[in-house]
Design a protein around this motif. Structure first.
Motif, mmCIF file in Angstrom:
data_model
loop_
_atom_site.group_PDB
_atom_site.id
_atom_site.type_symbol
_atom_site.label_atom_id
_atom_site.label_comp_id
_atom_site.label_asym_id
_atom_site.label_seq_id
_atom_site.Cartn_x
_atom_site.Cartn_y
_atom_site.Cartn_z
ATOM 1 N N ASN A 194 0.924 5.394 -0.078
ATOM 2 C CA ASN A 194 0.040 6.503 0.252
ATOM 3 C C ASN A 194 0.721 7.831 -0.037
ATOM 4 O O ASN A 194 1.939 7.969 0.092
ATOM 5 C CB ASN A 194 -0.400 6.429 1.721
ATOM 6 C CG ASN A 194 0.778 6.353 2.675
ATOM 7 O OD1 ASN A 194 1.451 7.339 2.928
ATOM 8 N ND2 ASN A 194 1.037 5.157 3.201
ATOM 9 N N GLU B 15 0.597 -8.549 6.457
ATOM 10 C CA GLU B 15 -0.400 -7.920 7.319
ATOM 11 C C GLU B 15 -1.374 -8.942 7.877
ATOM 12 O O GLU B 15 -1.776 -8.862 9.051
ATOM 13 C CB GLU B 15 -1.141 -6.848 6.524
ATOM 14 C CG GLU B 15 -2.038 -5.951 7.364
ATOM 15 C CD GLU B 15 -2.643 -4.845 6.536
ATOM 16 O OE1 GLU B 15 -2.524 -3.675 6.922
ATOM 17 O OE2 GLU B 15 -3.238 -5.157 5.472
ATOM 18 N N ARG C 150 -5.146 9.066 0.763
ATOM 19 C CA ARG C 150 -5.175 8.630 -0.628
ATOM 20 C C ARG C 150 -4.078 7.594 -0.847
ATOM 21 O O ARG C 150 -2.935 7.787 -0.426
ATOM 22 C CB ARG C 150 -4.970 9.820 -1.554
ATOM 23 C CG ARG C 150 -5.043 9.482 -3.029
ATOM 24 C CD ARG C 150 -5.010 10.726 -3.875
ATOM 25 N NE ARG C 150 -6.252 11.491 -3.735
ATOM 26 C CZ ARG C 150 -6.472 12.655 -4.338
ATOM 27 N NH1 ARG C 150 -5.527 13.191 -5.086
ATOM 28 N NH2 ARG C 150 -7.620 13.282 -4.174
ATOM 29 N N MET C 151 -4.407 6.495 -1.503
ATOM 30 C CA MET C 151 -3.442 5.402 -1.637
ATOM 31 C C MET C 151 -3.693 4.614 -2.904
ATOM 32 O O MET C 151 -4.710 4.773 -3.585
ATOM 33 C CB MET C 151 -3.529 4.466 -0.415
ATOM 34 C CG MET C 151 -4.905 3.893 -0.109
ATOM 35 S SD MET C 151 -5.440 2.503 -1.131
ATOM 36 C CE MET C 151 -4.275 1.266 -0.611
ATOM 37 N N ARG D 21 0.854 -1.192 0.000
ATOM 38 C CA ARG D 21 0.000 0.000 0.000
ATOM 39 C C ARG D 21 0.882 1.232 0.000
ATOM 40 O O ARG D 21 1.680 1.436 0.920
ATOM 41 C CB ARG D 21 -0.925 0.010 1.208
ATOM 42 C CG ARG D 21 -2.182 -0.787 1.042
ATOM 43 C CD ARG D 21 -3.278 -0.357 2.004
ATOM 44 N NE ARG D 21 -2.800 -0.299 3.372
ATOM 45 C CZ ARG D 21 -2.834 -1.321 4.224
ATOM 46 N NH1 ARG D 21 -3.314 -2.487 3.831
ATOM 47 N NH2 ARG D 21 -2.380 -1.200 5.447
ATOM 48 N N THR E 255 -2.469 0.411 -4.427
ATOM 49 C CA THR E 255 -1.896 -0.875 -4.031
ATOM 50 C C THR E 255 -1.238 -1.533 -5.236
ATOM 51 O O THR E 255 -1.886 -1.729 -6.270
ATOM 52 C CB THR E 255 -2.983 -1.804 -3.463
ATOM 53 O OG1 THR E 255 -3.604 -1.171 -2.336
ATOM 54 C CG2 THR E 255 -2.366 -3.121 -3.012
ATOM 55 N N THR F 116 -8.535 5.639 -4.557
ATOM 56 C CA THR F 116 -8.899 4.875 -3.368
ATOM 57 C C THR F 116 -8.287 5.519 -2.131
ATOM 58 O O THR F 116 -7.265 6.213 -2.214
ATOM 59 C CB THR F 116 -8.428 3.415 -3.480
ATOM 60 O OG1 THR F 116 -7.019 3.401 -3.756
ATOM 61 C CG2 THR F 116 -9.149 2.704 -4.618
ATOM 62 N N HIS F 117 -8.901 5.255 -1.008
ATOM 63 C CA HIS F 117 -8.439 5.796 0.269
ATOM 64 C C HIS F 117 -8.363 4.671 1.297
ATOM 65 O O HIS F 117 -9.116 3.698 1.232
ATOM 66 C CB HIS F 117 -9.379 6.899 0.782
ATOM 67 C CG HIS F 117 -9.357 8.141 -0.053
ATOM 68 N ND1 HIS F 117 -10.043 8.245 -1.250
ATOM 69 C CD2 HIS F 117 -8.727 9.336 0.136
ATOM 70 C CE1 HIS F 117 -9.848 9.447 -1.768
ATOM 71 N NE2 HIS F 117 -9.063 10.129 -0.947
ATOM 72 N N TYR F 118 -7.434 4.825 2.213
ATOM 73 C CA TYR F 118 -7.284 3.883 3.317
ATOM 74 C C TYR F 118 -7.000 4.697 4.572
ATOM 75 O O TYR F 118 -6.008 5.428 4.627
ATOM 76 C CB TYR F 118 -6.140 2.897 3.050
ATOM 77 C CG TYR F 118 -6.015 1.796 4.079
ATOM 78 C CD1 TYR F 118 -6.772 0.631 3.963
ATOM 79 C CD2 TYR F 118 -5.153 1.915 5.161
ATOM 80 C CE1 TYR F 118 -6.668 -0.378 4.895
ATOM 81 C CE2 TYR F 118 -5.040 0.910 6.098
ATOM 82 C CZ TYR F 118 -5.800 -0.237 5.962
ATOM 83 O OH TYR F 118 -5.694 -1.239 6.908
ATOM 84 N N ASN F 119 -7.890 4.563 5.551
ATOM 85 C CA ASN F 119 -7.788 5.382 6.771
ATOM 86 C C ASN F 119 -7.716 6.872 6.427
ATOM 87 O O ASN F 119 -6.886 7.626 6.961
ATOM 88 C CB ASN F 119 -6.581 4.975 7.614
ATOM 89 C CG ASN F 119 -6.763 3.622 8.264
ATOM 90 O OD1 ASN F 119 -7.895 3.159 8.451
ATOM 91 N ND2 ASN F 119 -5.668 2.978 8.609
ATOM 92 N N LYS F 120 -8.550 7.283 5.469
ATOM 93 C CA LYS F 120 -8.698 8.667 5.035
ATOM 94 C C LYS F 120 -7.507 9.190 4.241
ATOM 95 O O LYS F 120 -7.479 10.373 3.874
ATOM 96 C CB LYS F 120 -8.959 9.598 6.238
ATOM 97 C CG LYS F 120 -10.224 9.254 7.013
ATOM 98 C CD LYS F 120 -10.424 10.226 8.168
ATOM 99 C CE LYS F 120 -11.698 9.881 8.939
ATOM 100 N NZ LYS F 120 -11.924 10.810 10.079
ATOM 101 N N ALA G 271 1.493 -5.079 2.900
ATOM 102 C CA ALA G 271 0.224 -5.713 3.279
ATOM 103 C C ALA G 271 0.239 -7.166 2.816
ATOM 104 O O ALA G 271 1.242 -7.853 2.935
ATOM 105 C CB ALA G 271 -0.945 -4.922 2.694
#
Length: 424
Positions: free
Chosen positions: A80, A259, A216-217, A78, A219, A210-214, A255
């Protein structure tokens, strides 16, 4: 086999995430015969991968259903950051790193290519002055490009079909030439060319945001070739990614299986400690001395040696089920050790000296301990040779641990008892 076009298969396997509808995507689910041995299945997968890897105009991934948590890919990073262009550069560097690694296949970078959209900007003031409603412009553009559904037709068998009206074209799909010759009727019935009402522009847009925990990211993911372990590749990635320069404000998270393993093993340390302290408490209640307890628990490392060795020989990773087998192994080992130590204490209570008690206990209890271990190993062999990735590692851990603990404890336990002889 079963196939789906325009979307992915339903959840036909418990850890496979279904794919949403997409016009350029399809899946074929193939189930081999039950008697197909695992080596033949892996050889077939490798053969299909080689066959389909260079098909022009399409990307074909041949994947095997494997046990484990629901993850998109075993190798996943991931990345970000806020700026999409900078994030695209970083993702390209990571993709290049994965492409140079032996064992990594089906590398996917979702933002490697930029989508180009056709943007139609309608001049509303001009459309109003010419008496053309905006809704009519939208309707005619849809009619020209994708067709307009005007109803359904039902045949004698009760099957319903959509009736779609579209402009005639010689190609199987619409092109820009259709828009150049498109006319829209105004309220007076006069045909007005689209070129007088709107401007056509091409605009670069990201495929996905896409977003992960707010944050921008994106994969970047990959799968693993046959004969390679995802754990080894992830360990290599953790070293190589440090050589990639990341701009300020941009970072990465490894990840995938890494993860997932961290989540799975997060509480295992506590469970192992509880198991050890529980065994310690039970043994203290049984023998009443720390010396006898330590002699009994000394057999645990002997089983761990065999468990690790057999995993190395069979090629299985130190997975969650292997840890579960290791915890179960502790209880089986301690049971056999209790039989030997407790019988030695009984002989000493009957008045025999230390050396005689150790010798007789080892001779008398050797056969029962050996037979119980062989019985357990015999029951685990069918699970092990089935080569099932879910429970075969567990069976191999128990088998390897029982072999080494049964053999080595015949030497280690009497010696430790001699050195830490409890008072009788």
């Amino acid at each position: 086999y079963a196939s789906n076009t325009g979307k992915g298969n339903p959840r036909i396997y418990y850890n496979v995430i279904p794919r949403n509808e997409s016009p350029d995507f399809g899946q074929i689910f193939v189930q081999l015969q039950e008697e197909t041995p695992p080596p033949v299945k892996l050889a077939l997968i490798d053969e299909l991968r080689d066959k389909f890897q260079n098909v022009p105009g399409v990307k074909i991934n041949v994947k095997n259903f494997e046990q484990g948590p629901p993850i998109a890919a075993p190798i996943s990073l991931r990345l970000n950051g806020e700026n999409l262009d900078t994030l695209r550069v970083v993702a390209a560097r990571v993709e290049d790193m994965l492409g140079k690694m032996d064992g990594a296949i089906y590398i996917d970078n979702p933002i490697s290519s930029i989508k180009t959209d056709l943007q139609i900007k309608i001049n509303k003031d001009k459309a109003t002055s010419l008496g053309v409603p905006v809704v009519e412009i939208d309707k005619m553009i849809r009619l020209a490009l994708t067709g307009y559904n005007v109803g359904t037709f039902t045949n004698n068998d009760g099957d319903a079909y959509n009736i779609t009206v579209t402009l005639p074209h010689n190609k199987p799909f619409a092109d820009l030439g259709i828009l150049n010759n498109l006319y829209i009727n105004n309220l007076a019935g006069t045909a007005v060319p689209l070129s007088q009402l709107a401007n056509l522009e091409f605009k670069r847009t990201p495929n996905t945001i896409t977003h992960y925990n707010k944050d921008r990211m994106t994969t970047v993911s990959a799968f693993v070739k046959s004969g390679y372990l995802a754990s080894n590749l992830n360990a290599q990635i953790a070293k190589d990614i440090k050589n990639i320069p990341f701009p300020k404000g941009y970072g990465y998270v490894i990840a995938g299986e890494v993860e997932s393993s961290q989540r799975s093993f997060g509480g295992m340390g506590t469970i192992i400690l509880i198991t050890i302290f529980g065994l310690l408490a039970v043994l203290l209640l049984e023998f009443g001395t720390f010396r006898s307890t330590l002699v009994v628990l000394s057999v645990i490392p002997l089983g761990v040696i065999g468990a690790i060795l057999i995993l190395l020989l069979t090629g299985y990773p130190f997975s969650f089920t292997a840890v579960v087998g290791l915890i179960a192994l502790m209880g089986i080992e301690v049971k056999n050790s209790i039989l030997l130590v407790d019988f030695t204490n009984q002989l000493r209570e009957e008045g025999k000296d230390l050396d005689t008690a150790i010798q007789e206990a080892g001779e008398i209890r050797f056969v029962p301990i050996l037979l119980t271990s062989m019985t357990a190993i015999g029951g685990l062999i069918p699970l092990a040779i089935e080569e099932n990735p879910l429970y075969s590692p567990l069976a191999y851990v128990l088998i390897g641990g029982l072999i080494t603990s049964t053999l080595l404890s015949r030497i280690v336990t009497p010696v430790l008892y001699k050195l830490l002889a409890p008072r009788i």
